[in-house]
Design a protein around this motif. Structure first.
Motif, mmCIF file in Angstrom:
data_model
loop_
_atom_site.group_PDB
_atom_site.id
_atom_site.type_symbol
_atom_site.label_atom_id
_atom_site.label_comp_id
_atom_site.label_asym_id
_atom_site.label_seq_id
_atom_site.Cartn_x
_atom_site.Cartn_y
_atom_site.Cartn_z
ATOM 1 N N LEU A 98 0.826 -1.213 0.000
ATOM 2 C CA LEU A 98 0.000 0.000 0.000
ATOM 3 C C LEU A 98 0.855 1.257 0.000
ATOM 4 O O LEU A 98 0.512 2.247 -0.655
ATOM 5 C CB LEU A 98 -0.939 -0.012 1.212
ATOM 6 C CG LEU A 98 -2.333 -0.618 0.962
ATOM 7 C CD1 LEU A 98 -2.242 -2.042 0.452
ATOM 8 C CD2 LEU A 98 -3.184 -0.559 2.234
ATOM 9 N N ILE A 99 1.970 1.219 0.725
ATOM 10 C CA ILE A 99 2.881 2.374 0.714
ATOM 11 C C ILE A 99 3.421 2.596 -0.696
ATOM 12 O O ILE A 99 3.599 3.739 -1.139
ATOM 13 C CB ILE A 99 4.037 2.156 1.708
ATOM 14 C CG1 ILE A 99 3.507 2.189 3.141
ATOM 15 C CG2 ILE A 99 5.115 3.216 1.523
ATOM 16 C CD1 ILE A 99 2.881 3.504 3.553
ATOM 17 N N TYR A 100 3.659 1.512 -1.418
ATOM 18 C CA TYR A 100 4.112 1.649 -2.807
ATOM 19 C C TYR A 100 3.052 2.350 -3.655
ATOM 20 O O TYR A 100 3.368 3.162 -4.537
ATOM 21 C CB TYR A 100 4.439 0.284 -3.404
ATOM 22 C CG TYR A 100 5.809 -0.247 -3.014
ATOM 23 C CD1 TYR A 100 6.870 0.616 -2.769
ATOM 24 C CD2 TYR A 100 6.040 -1.615 -2.908
ATOM 25 C CE1 TYR A 100 8.126 0.131 -2.429
ATOM 26 C CE2 TYR A 100 7.294 -2.111 -2.570
ATOM 27 C CZ TYR A 100 8.329 -1.226 -2.328
ATOM 28 O OH TYR A 100 9.569 -1.711 -1.985
ATOM 29 N N LEU A 101 1.802 2.059 -3.413
ATOM 30 C CA LEU A 101 0.735 2.739 -4.143
ATOM 31 C C LEU A 101 0.714 4.226 -3.794
ATOM 32 O O LEU A 101 0.480 5.080 -4.664
ATOM 33 C CB LEU A 101 -0.614 2.096 -3.818
ATOM 34 C CG LEU A 101 -0.809 0.662 -4.311
ATOM 35 C CD1 LEU A 101 -2.144 0.104 -3.834
ATOM 36 C CD2 LEU A 101 -0.734 0.597 -5.838
ATOM 37 N N GLN A 102 0.968 4.542 -2.551
ATOM 38 C CA GLN A 102 1.041 5.945 -2.142
ATOM 39 C C GLN A 102 2.200 6.648 -2.852
ATOM 40 O O GLN A 102 2.061 7.779 -3.329
ATOM 41 C CB GLN A 102 1.216 6.048 -0.624
ATOM 42 C CG GLN A 102 1.215 7.484 -0.105
ATOM 43 C CD GLN A 102 1.371 7.530 1.401
ATOM 44 O OE1 GLN A 102 2.086 6.715 1.988
ATOM 45 N NE2 GLN A 102 0.699 8.483 2.036
ATOM 46 N N LYS A 103 3.343 5.979 -2.917
ATOM 47 C CA LYS A 103 4.498 6.557 -3.605
ATOM 48 C C LYS A 103 4.201 6.772 -5.085
ATOM 49 O O LYS A 103 4.649 7.756 -5.683
ATOM 50 C CB LYS A 103 5.714 5.650 -3.435
ATOM 51 C CG LYS A 103 6.295 5.647 -2.028
ATOM 52 C CD LYS A 103 7.537 4.768 -1.963
ATOM 53 C CE LYS A 103 8.164 4.819 -0.578
ATOM 54 N NZ LYS A 103 9.396 3.981 -0.494
ATOM 55 N N ALA A 104 3.459 5.845 -5.673
ATOM 56 C CA ALA A 104 3.130 5.968 -7.095
ATOM 57 C C ALA A 104 2.280 7.213 -7.348
ATOM 58 O O ALA A 104 2.486 7.931 -8.341
ATOM 59 C CB ALA A 104 2.393 4.719 -7.573
ATOM 60 N N ILE A 105 1.336 7.491 -6.452
ATOM 61 C CA ILE A 105 0.527 8.707 -6.612
ATOM 62 C C ILE A 105 1.413 9.935 -6.525
ATOM 63 O O ILE A 105 1.309 10.866 -7.353
ATOM 64 C CB ILE A 105 -0.560 8.771 -5.522
ATOM 65 C CG1 ILE A 105 -1.585 7.657 -5.710
ATOM 66 C CG2 ILE A 105 -1.271 10.130 -5.561
ATOM 67 C CD1 ILE A 105 -2.649 7.612 -4.627
ATOM 68 N N ALA A 106 2.306 9.962 -5.552
ATOM 69 C CA ALA A 106 3.189 11.120 -5.383
ATOM 70 C C ALA A 106 4.085 11.325 -6.595
ATOM 71 O O ALA A 106 4.273 12.449 -7.073
ATOM 72 C CB ALA A 106 4.031 10.946 -4.123
#
Length: 490
Positions: A314-322
């Motif tokens: 999930l943190i990777y998904l957050q990084k992808a948005i950023a």
């Protein structure tokens, strides 16, 4: 029963095949077994009459009538096989549909004579439709046969056909549908066949078996020169998560994630998602972080990260948005981010996986405010589908952080609508205040999605009623709250 027979006779005279079909369905046929003395002999007159009537419909009816009468023949037992075999063997018969139905019906019989007739069609007939039906009929017979002799005959006949170039492809297709452990050995014999279609079919079929001989074959097939073979092997390994440590599957599937063929990459992304580990998430994010993969692959990687459903994923998904909100790319690069269905990396970007690794790290972004970032849209949707209790709050926090960060991509009305929907699915109370603020949005769709999300929480109406008394609210928010209160009452 006599009355039904009389109706059937009248239907024949009038050539009313629909009525005749109805009559045949009503007539009971009871025997001890096919060819058994006693009970079968007593029913002979009725069976012969039924067979004659059924053949009349089969030979002269339309497709629908033939389809319906096909259900009658298996009830007639071995008496029906000889005339069906005769129809199938009659190469002078111009009605190809009639022969097609004969092959289909014979597949319902557990009888060596029926098998021999179907095998003969595969060996001698040049009609693609007819041979395909014969192969399917053989596969159906083998898979469901209660007659061990008939089953063994079918397997032996198909195995024999593997040795001849002209029949190998059809035999592999038939064997692939049987899904019985008896087919593993003959299928293994063609995994290095010169024909790509044969190898592909064999690998796809073998991948469905849990047998110690299969995993090494699938691993070897990952290096096949043909992309369809690599794809089937990748898919098959994706269903063996229990062997990921023993076979080092994450490392093996990671290589496929950078394959020159996009379909193989898609299969690898799905397979890594099924591994469900942080190591698999690392491999998936490595591609997503580059931002150079075709859009369809990026979307699949997002879905796979969502399946893994660990905090790290999930943190990777957050990084992808950023990252997708960091720096826009040129129009040319942006269009590349939207290509890829059915394409390979080699035709879309570069000629080798190595150049992909060193490619520009620019992020595909919409080229104008009206565009939608489909990857961000998928991330929002995926986060809203999180179910594990220990990561639901994290998913909600990531969505709220994205909303409060004023990322350009998330300002699109459709993405804000999706975000409201996902927050409603997660039902984290921390989202209530942000959803209330969305009631003041200038887009009507965003307002209604926020209201729909707020309905999923308890105790929202009293909070909204208390806010109405606040004189510092903007007119837009006051109006949105009023609309929400009106709808929350229902």
């Amino acid at each position: 029963m006599l009355n039904v027979l009389e109706q059937a006779a009248c239907a024949v005279e009038q050539k009313n095949w629909s009525l005749l079909n109805q009559c045949l369905q009503q007539l009971p046929v009871k025997r001890n077994s096919a060819g058994a003395p006693g009970g079968e002999q007593q029913a002979l007159p009725d069976i012969n009459l039924l067979l004659t009537l059924a053949l009349e419909i089969l030979e002269t009816g339309d497709f629908h009538q033939r389809w319906e009468v096909a259900k009658v023949f298996p009830r007639l037992g071995s008496f029906a096989i000889a005339p069906l075999v005769a129809i199938l063997a009659d190469e002078a018969e111009e009605d190809r549909e009639l022969r097609w139905f004969a092959a289909r019906i014979l597949g319902d019989f557990h009888n060596p004579e029926a098998i021999a007739a179907l095998v003969d069609v595969l060996k001698t007939n040049h009609s693609e439709d007819l041979t395909a039906m014969a192969a399917a009929a053989l596969a159906s017979l083998g898979a469901s046969s209660k007659n061990a002799t008939a089953f063994r005959l079918a397997i032996d006949a198909l195995t024999d056909m593997l040795e001849r170039d002209e029949t190998r492809s059809l035999a592999v297709k038939a064997l692939s549908h049987i899904r019985h452990s008896e087919t593993i050995t003959p299928l293994l014999s063609v995994i290095r066949d010169k024909e790509v279609a044969v190898r592909t079919t064999a690998i796809e079929a073998l991948a469905s078996f849990h047998d110690d001989r299969i995993p090494p074959v699938l691993l070897d097939a990952l290096k096949d020169t043909a992309a369809p073979v690599r794809r089937e092997a990748t898919i098959g390994l994706g269903f063996r998560a229990q062997l990921q440590e023993e076979l080092e599957l994450v490392a093996q599937l990671t290589k496929q994630l950078w394959d020159l063929n996009l379909e193989v990459c898609h299969a690898a992304a799905i397979a890594l998602g099924r591994m469900g580990t942080d190591a698999a998430a690392d491999a998936l994010f490595a591609v997503l972080r580059k931002g150079t993969a075709p859009l369809s692959l990026q979307v699949q990687i997002v879905r796979s990260l969502g399946w893994i459903e660990t905090p790290k994923a999930l943190i990777y998904l957050q990084k992808a948005i950023a990252q997708r909100n960091r720096s826009p790319v040129s129009k040319k690069d942006g269009s590349n981010g939207r290509r890829g269905d059915g394409e390979s990396f080699s035709t879309t970007f570069t000629a080798s996986p190595l150049s992909l690794v060193t490619a520009s790290s620019s992020r595909p972004m919409p080229n104008n405010p009206g565009d939608i970032d489909l990857v961000c849209q998928e991330i929002i949707a995926v986060l809203g589908r999180v179910e594990k209790p220990d990561v639901v709050r994290l998913a909600a926090k990531i969505l709220l952080d994205g909303l409060n960060s004023n990322y350009p991509t998330i300002q699109h009305p459709r993405l804000k609508q999706a975000l409201a929907t996902s927050l409603g699915h997660l039902k984290d109370p921390a989202a209530i205040d942000s959803l209330i603020q969305m009631l003041a949005d200038g887009d009507e769709g965003v307002k209604w999605h926020a209201i729909a999300a707020l309905k999923k929480f308890s105790g929202v109406a009293p909070k909204l009623e208390a806010l109405v008394a606040n004189h510092n609210l903007t007119p837009a928010l006051k109006q949105g709250i009023a609309i929400a209160l009106e709808n929350l009452r229902f």
